[in-house]
Design an enzyme around this catalytic site. Sequence first.
Site, short mmCIF file in Angstrom:
data_model
loop_
_atom_site.label_atom_id
_atom_site.label_comp_id
_atom_site.label_asym_id
_atom_site.label_seq_id
_atom_site.Cartn_x
_atom_site.Cartn_y
_atom_site.Cartn_z
N HIS A 1 4.06 7.45 -18.92
CA HIS A 1 4.03 6.17 -18.20
C HIS A 1 2.64 5.69 -17.85
O HIS A 1 2.49 4.70 -17.14
CB HIS A 1 4.82 6.26 -16.89
CG HIS A 1 6.28 6.48 -17.07
ND1 HIS A 1 7.19 5.44 -17.10
CD2 HIS A 1 7.00 7.61 -17.24
CE1 HIS A 1 8.41 5.93 -17.26
NE2 HIS A 1 8.32 7.25 -17.35
N LYS B 1 3.79 -5.70 -6.13
CA LYS B 1 3.72 -4.44 -6.87
C LYS B 1 2.90 -3.49 -6.02
O LYS B 1 2.30 -3.90 -5.03
CB LYS B 1 3.06 -4.63 -8.24
CG LYS B 1 1.72 -5.38 -8.17
CD LYS B 1 1.10 -5.57 -9.55
CE LYS B 1 1.67 -6.72 -10.37
NZ LYS B 1 2.51 -6.30 -11.46
N ARG B 2 2.85 -2.20 -6.39
CA ARG B 2 1.99 -1.29 -5.66
C ARG B 2 0.55 -1.77 -5.68
O ARG B 2 0.11 -2.41 -6.63
CB ARG B 2 2.11 0.12 -6.26
CG ARG B 2 3.40 0.80 -5.93
CD ARG B 2 3.60 0.95 -4.43
NE ARG B 2 2.60 1.86 -3.88
CZ ARG B 2 2.79 3.15 -3.69
NH1 ARG B 2 3.97 3.70 -3.95
NH2 ARG B 2 1.83 3.90 -3.20
N LYS C 1 -4.43 -2.92 -10.97
CA LYS C 1 -3.50 -4.06 -10.93
C LYS C 1 -4.18 -5.34 -10.45
O LYS C 1 -3.66 -6.43 -10.58
CB LYS C 1 -2.30 -3.73 -10.06
CG LYS C 1 -1.42 -2.59 -10.62
CD LYS C 1 -0.28 -2.25 -9.66
CE LYS C 1 0.48 -0.99 -10.07
NZ LYS C 1 1.40 -1.21 -11.21
N THR D 1 7.34 -3.73 -15.03
CA THR D 1 8.75 -4.13 -15.11
C THR D 1 9.00 -5.30 -14.16
O THR D 1 9.92 -6.08 -14.38
CB THR D 1 9.68 -2.95 -14.74
OG1 THR D 1 9.17 -2.30 -13.57
CG2 THR D 1 9.77 -1.95 -15.88
N LYS E 1 11.35 -8.93 -14.28
CA LYS E 1 12.22 -9.44 -13.22
C LYS E 1 11.87 -10.90 -12.90
O LYS E 1 12.75 -11.73 -12.70
CB LYS E 1 12.10 -8.55 -11.96
CG LYS E 1 12.60 -7.13 -12.20
CD LYS E 1 12.16 -6.13 -11.13
CE LYS E 1 12.32 -4.70 -11.65
NZ LYS E 1 11.70 -3.68 -10.78
O1 BZD Z 1 5.79 3.18 -14.64
C1 BZD Z 1 4.64 2.92 -13.86
C2 BZD Z 1 3.60 2.23 -14.72
O2 BZD Z 1 2.42 2.03 -13.98
C3 BZD Z 1 4.18 0.89 -15.15
O3 BZD Z 1 3.29 0.23 -16.00
C4 BZD Z 1 5.51 1.12 -15.85
O4 BZD Z 1 6.14 -0.10 -16.08
C5 BZD Z 1 6.43 1.98 -15.01
C6 BZD Z 1 7.71 2.33 -15.72
O5 BZD Z 1 7.44 2.83 -16.98
N1 BZD Z 1 4.16 4.16 -13.31
C7 BZD Z 1 4.50 4.51 -12.07
O6 BZD Z 1 5.21 3.79 -11.37
N2 BZD Z 1 4.06 5.71 -11.66
C8 BZD Z 1 4.31 6.26 -10.47
O7 BZD Z 1 4.93 5.67 -9.60
C9 BZD Z 1 3.80 7.62 -10.22
C10 BZD Z 1 4.33 8.32 -9.16
C11 BZD Z 1 3.89 9.60 -8.92
C12 BZD Z 1 2.91 10.16 -9.70
C13 BZD Z 1 2.37 9.43 -10.75
C14 BZD Z 1 2.82 8.17 -11.00
#
Ligand code: BZD
Length: 823
Positions: free
Chosen positions: A360, A548-549, A554, A656, A660
């Site tokens: 991811h 988003k986070r 970002k 994602t 949405k």
């Molecule tokens: O996963 C996210 C990516 O940043 C996005 O681009 C992607 O759309 C989504 C789904 O594939 N990654 C995360 O959300 N990662 C985490 O939340 C995470 C959590 C704990 C440790 C490492 C990453």
Amino acid sequence: MSNTSWFNKDEFKKNIISNCKSLFRKNIDEADKQQLFQSVAYAVKEIIIDRWIATQKEYAKQDKKTVYYMSMEFLMGRALGNNMINLMAYDEMKEVLEELGMDINVIEDQEPDAALGNGGLGRLAACFLDSLATLEYPAYGCGIRYKYGMFKQEIKDGYQVEVPDNWLKDGNPFEIKRSEYPTVVKFGGYVRSYRDEKTGRDMFVQEDYRAVTAIPYDVPVVGYGVNTVNTLRIWDAEPVDTFNLSSFDKGDYQKAVEEENLAKNIVEVLYPNDNHYAGKELRLKQQYFFVSASVQRAIAQYKERHDDVRKLYEKVTFQLNDTHPTVAVAELMRILMDEEGLEWDEAWDVTTKTVAYTNHTIMAEALEKWPIELFSRLLPRIYQIVEEINRRFVEEIKAKYPGNQDKIRKMAIIYDGQVKMANLAICAGYSVNGVAKLHTEILEKQELKDFYEMMPEKFNNKTNGITQRRFLLHANPLLAAWITDKIGDGWITDLTQLKKLKVYVDDAKCQQELMQIKYKNKVRLAKYIKEHNGIDVDPNSIFDVQVKRLHEYKRQLLNILHVMYLYNEVKKNPDMDIKPRTFIFGAKAAAGYKIAKQTIKLINSVADVINNDASINGKIKVVFIENYRVSNGEIIFAAADVSEQISTASKEASGTGNMKFMLNGAMTLGTMDGANVEIVQEVGIENAVIFGLSSDEVIRYENEGGYDPMEIFNNDQNIREVLMELINGKYSPDDTERFRDIYNSLLNNQGGRRADTYFILKDFRSYADAQKIINERYSDEKAWAKSMMLNIASAGKFSSDRTIEEYVHDIWKLEKVHIPDVK
Ligand code: BZD
């Protein structure tokens, strides 16, 4: 598809009333809102239960292959409304509640979000479960029942404050504790090995360990319009033996205390870091805890019906959601060898046909690399197995690339005192996938180039998706009804049917209707903002949204710097012709991520100044929505005009949220990153606004240098003005140093980190131009409405149903199991 003739209004009503009595000793007119929610939820559960039983019975009978989706995170959000929707009984149930004097929205609002995830990765897992059930595939979600999920965010004086999320305090009506499946998980100690004289086999026994008992809780996952109810199985931890205080043996006493603490700590809280590896011991404990319990259970279940574990892969597949559950590889090897008596080669054959891995991220700081010392101390037997996997793998690399030490350095699983989890997952997995086309290409050509060269057949792309049941049907009832009125309701289980809307894009009446719906959704969000933030926003302004986070890549910072710039422009030219704009932000920062937290403070400080400047006639408003999460996200997506997807190209694996927004008719303002690339491909570049460096350009600058943000600072007067405002007190009159770190991060190389790591200044001008285009396009209401309709009509590809069908077809090889009607 089933209809709702099964639904018995009177019985449902009676159940709600009697639930309220037996749970709370109250008539419903005496109950508080939370008690009403519980009473309704239990009545819905009652309907689910029979289908759940029927599903599990049918699975046992048909004995088809099952996917176990292994994930540290499942960001489920609220269950009640979603379950009503997927039972196809939302409207009927809503009516019953009305007859009982309840407002369904108020009832739904009583449910805490199940926030067992950080962001995209956890929400993807939740969408996948919804699609798997709807598509009638046998599946389990395997995870952890964290006592505290993602923290609640409060904004105090503009700063983020983290508040514990005690989501289980009133109980979770949908879950079922499965005390009949206690599963022991062992940590620490040492491995005693000996030769079994009878069999001549080497035996390995973990001694002097600390153990916990894993207890599963099952949560139903209701498929839409089918009888399938799959299971999300999340594990709680309990001490192995009840604390024996009468023990006089000091060793036992010490051990009992330690095991009690281990059990208490292990499931206490979700780590709130996204895309960041912190290397905490407790995190590795959590990983092994749920992986070991899940794999043990899966094998036990398999053995109830089969006696040859050598064929496990015919019935079971484990999908690893990122590297977090990768210890599953070694745990499966351990069970197959130490408990089932297989030889190494046999066990390896099974494992490498059973485990698959999804990547991811390419962010270096997210890569899990455990120090050998920690890993081997906590998981001594698992470490031995990883060592042997590594030894054999390194031999393979050497055979294929004789004398090439660089290949070993990059691909070995154990190297430089560290256990590299991605390398283990790739070496052992039968499939390695990225989550969007561009992301998979970058994996193949850059990040995982060596692996791709050595084993190209493993690599594949699975572009992410989202469930339209939650993010359109539930989140946006007005739009959902409008679409159904135009093209029927087939889109609910086949999102590609949205393309039928294309015949209406030039229809003036349809355009108007769509604008009306968007307006009403903006009024709904404005009301939410007023209630939760106390800020008035104008639903006639453009709702420009970035939720988003919070992460530097970002680039929320790019967004707010542009707001500062735009404000300057409006102040300089009071007659400037701009459509009023409301810039809406929502984002949680990881608790220890300093610059992310400063960015939140900056956004709130800019909001304070701009929102209180009457001289600009409300042309710009800035709102930071507190505690962005799945439930308020649903309200936000429905109300957005502009979807900010502005990550530095190459950094966002997919995104994602972008999907949405699109599904709800927002225009993407974005970079050519992640799934934005595919969004543009589907909707046409003229129906999105794209800006900034390409991923190739970013990667070239990163590898070859040649970017100097100071040059931009020196030559672009507007940018310089904005940056100076970070340190001249304009937004921090009481402390001019408050945003110094942000300023420095943009202009100074510091400690091995390049200035402006994420190319904010480089992309600033093209972003500002893109924002101008948004302004111009929105002024032509008809053209905007057409674009909006085209975005909705082109969103079909981004259903998680499509994604899941691809996983099933290319990776998991599952067959559907149809569940017959229950009553
Ligand atoms: O996963 C996210 C990516 O940043 C996005 O681009 C992607 O759309 C989504 C789904 O594939 N990654 C995360 O959300 N990662 C985490 O939340 C995470 C959590 C704990 C440790 C490492 C990453």
